[in-house]
Design a protein around this motif. Structure first.
Motif, PDB file in Angstrom:
ATOM      1  N   ILE A  34       0.625  -1.274   0.147  1.00 29.57           N
ATOM      2  CA  ILE A  34       0.063  -0.020  -0.017  1.00 29.57           C
ATOM      3  C   ILE A  34       0.902   1.234   0.058  1.00 29.57           C
ATOM      4  O   ILE A  34       0.585   2.323  -0.658  1.00 29.57           O
ATOM      5  N   THR A  35       2.003   1.150   0.685  1.00 30.08           N
ATOM      6  CA  THR A  35       2.976   2.481   0.883  1.00 30.08           C
ATOM      7  C   THR A  35       3.997   2.592  -0.427  1.00 30.08           C
ATOM      8  O   THR A  35       4.451   3.277  -0.237  1.00 30.08           O
ATOM      9  N   ASP A  36       3.893   1.582  -1.260  1.00 27.23           N
ATOM     10  CA  ASP A  36       4.885   1.669  -2.358  1.00 27.23           C
ATOM     11  C   ASP A  36       4.414   2.763  -3.268  1.00 27.23           C
ATOM     12  O   ASP A  36       3.492   2.774  -3.877  1.00 27.23           O
ATOM     13  N   PRO A  37       5.559   3.568  -3.391  1.00 23.98           N
ATOM     14  CA  PRO A  37       5.044   4.911  -4.198  1.00 23.98           C
ATOM     15  C   PRO A  37       4.831   4.451  -5.712  1.00 23.98           C
ATOM     16  O   PRO A  37       4.200   5.275  -6.438  1.00 23.98           O
ATOM     17  N   ASP A  38       5.056   3.530  -5.981  1.00 26.52           N
ATOM     18  CA  ASP A  38       4.913   3.065  -7.594  1.00 26.52           C
ATOM     19  C   ASP A  38       3.456   2.305  -7.878  1.00 26.52           C
ATOM     20  O   ASP A  38       3.185   2.031  -8.893  1.00 26.52           O
ATOM     21  N   VAL A  39       2.763   2.098  -6.429  1.00 25.93           N
ATOM     22  CA  VAL A  39       1.468   1.327  -6.796  1.00 25.93           C
ATOM     23  C   VAL A  39       0.578   2.744  -7.207  1.00 25.93           C
ATOM     24  O   VAL A  39       0.449   3.412  -5.988  1.00 25.93           O
ATOM     25  N   ASP A  40      -0.203   2.480  -8.083  1.00 26.48           N
ATOM     26  CA  ASP A  40      -1.309   3.639  -8.207  1.00 26.48           C
ATOM     27  C   ASP A  40      -2.724   3.107  -7.819  1.00 26.48           C
ATOM     28  O   ASP A  40      -3.721   4.125  -7.287  1.00 26.48           O
ATOM     29  N   ILE A  41      -3.146   1.922  -8.132  1.00 23.97           N
ATOM     30  CA  ILE A  41      -4.384   1.429  -7.949  1.00 23.97           C
ATOM     31  C   ILE A  41      -4.343   0.240  -7.057  1.00 23.97           C
ATOM     32  O   ILE A  41      -3.524  -0.957  -7.368  1.00 23.97           O
ATOM     33  N   ILE A  42      -5.078  -0.067  -6.021  1.00 24.90           N
ATOM     34  CA  ILE A  42      -5.001  -1.323  -5.136  1.00 24.90           C
ATOM     35  C   ILE A  42      -6.531  -1.875  -5.227  1.00 24.90           C
ATOM     36  O   ILE A  42      -7.479  -1.171  -5.150  1.00 24.90           O
ATOM     37  N   TYR A  43      -6.386  -3.171  -5.575  1.00 19.48           N
ATOM     38  CA  TYR A  43      -7.622  -3.928  -5.578  1.00 19.48           C
ATOM     39  C   TYR A  43      -7.740  -4.982  -4.562  1.00 19.48           C
ATOM     40  O   TYR A  43      -6.689  -5.485  -4.343  1.00 19.48           O
ATOM     41  N   ILE A  44      -8.761  -4.549  -3.653  1.00 20.47           N
ATOM     42  CA  ILE A  44      -9.050  -5.585  -2.537  1.00 20.47           C
ATOM     43  C   ILE A  44      -9.612  -6.908  -2.933  1.00 20.47           C
ATOM     44  O   ILE A  44     -10.951  -6.775  -3.373  1.00 20.47           O
ATOM     45  N   ALA A  45      -8.818  -8.104  -2.976  1.00 15.72           N
ATOM     46  CA  ALA A  45      -9.388  -9.313  -3.049  1.00 15.72           C
ATOM     47  C   ALA A  45      -9.208 -10.292  -1.679  1.00 15.72           C
ATOM     48  O   ALA A  45      -8.890 -11.386  -1.760  1.00 15.72           O
ATOM     49  N   THR A  46      -9.939  -9.803  -0.885  1.00 16.83           N
ATOM     50  CA  THR A  46      -9.645 -10.396   0.700  1.00 16.83           C
ATOM     51  C   THR A  46     -10.984 -10.795   1.023  1.00 16.83           C
ATOM     52  O   THR A  46     -12.105  -9.823   0.513  1.00 16.83           O
TER      53      THR A  46
END
Length: 195
Positions: free
Chosen positions: A60-72
């Motif tokens: 989540i805090t990786d600056p290169d990640v733009d979009i998080i998909y929640i699959a939990t």
């Protein structure tokens, strides 16, 4: 269109479906996270994911990640959504309208002059409209659109388009309206999610 780096939290069945859609639409997946290392590395290899994170908070805090998909499981959605939004990420999370997987995925919307049935929700490609002109007369119409096998592809493309253009073409307000209606239905019927 701008290339977005997606991160997936979780490696269950819906994560596999989303990974297939992301690979088909974007040709790659930036990151995946799962505390279960065996499942994490197997998923990353199978879906050709560039980066792996055992701790979802690190992804989540990786600056290169733009979009998080929640699959939990749904019980953890709120915490991950909140963390991702606080980290400045775009978030894609889906919520079920049924309490258990055994319930039919069917929606019915009724009004004074008829009703609409949508089966196989939320990946439906067909709606059946029944017009009730009076107590004895009905007419029917079927509306068909899209390909249910490509439903997640459409969602990925829409999400990326909305981010690129800075607005959602008005569909978000419709989704919010539906979510509010469904919440009222669940409350009125005393339906609760179980842990």
């Amino acid at each position: 269109m701008h290339k977005y780096n997606w991160g997936i939290i979780g490696t269950g069945w819906i994560a596999h479906e989303m990974a297939d859609a992301l690979n088909e639409v974007n040709g790659e997946i930036y990151a995946v996270s799962n505390p279960n290392e065996e499942s994490l590395y197997k998923f990353a290899k199978e879906k050709n994911v560039k980066h792996t994170f055992i701790n979802p908070d690190e992804m989540i805090t990786d600056p290169d990640v733009d979009i998080i998909y929640i699959a939990t499981p749904h019980i953890s959605h709120y915490d991950y959504i909140k963390k991702a939004l606080n980290a400045g990420k775009h978030v894609f999370a889906e919520k079920a309208i049924t309490i258990s997987a055994k319930q039919p995925k069917r929606g019915v919307i009724s009004g004074t002059k008829g009703y609409v049935e949508i089966n196989n929700y939320p990946r439906a490609t067909e709606a059946k409209v029944t017009y009730t002109l009076d107590a004895h007369t009905e007419s029917h119409e079927t509306i068909t659109a899209g390909d249910s096998a490509k439903a997640l592809n459409y969602e990925v493309m829409d999400m990326q388009r909305y981010i690129s253009q800075g607005h959602d073409d008005g569909q978000l307000s419709l989704s919010q309206d539906v979510a509010h209606i469904l919440n009222r239905v669940r409350d009125n019927w005393g339906m609760n999610y179980t842990n």
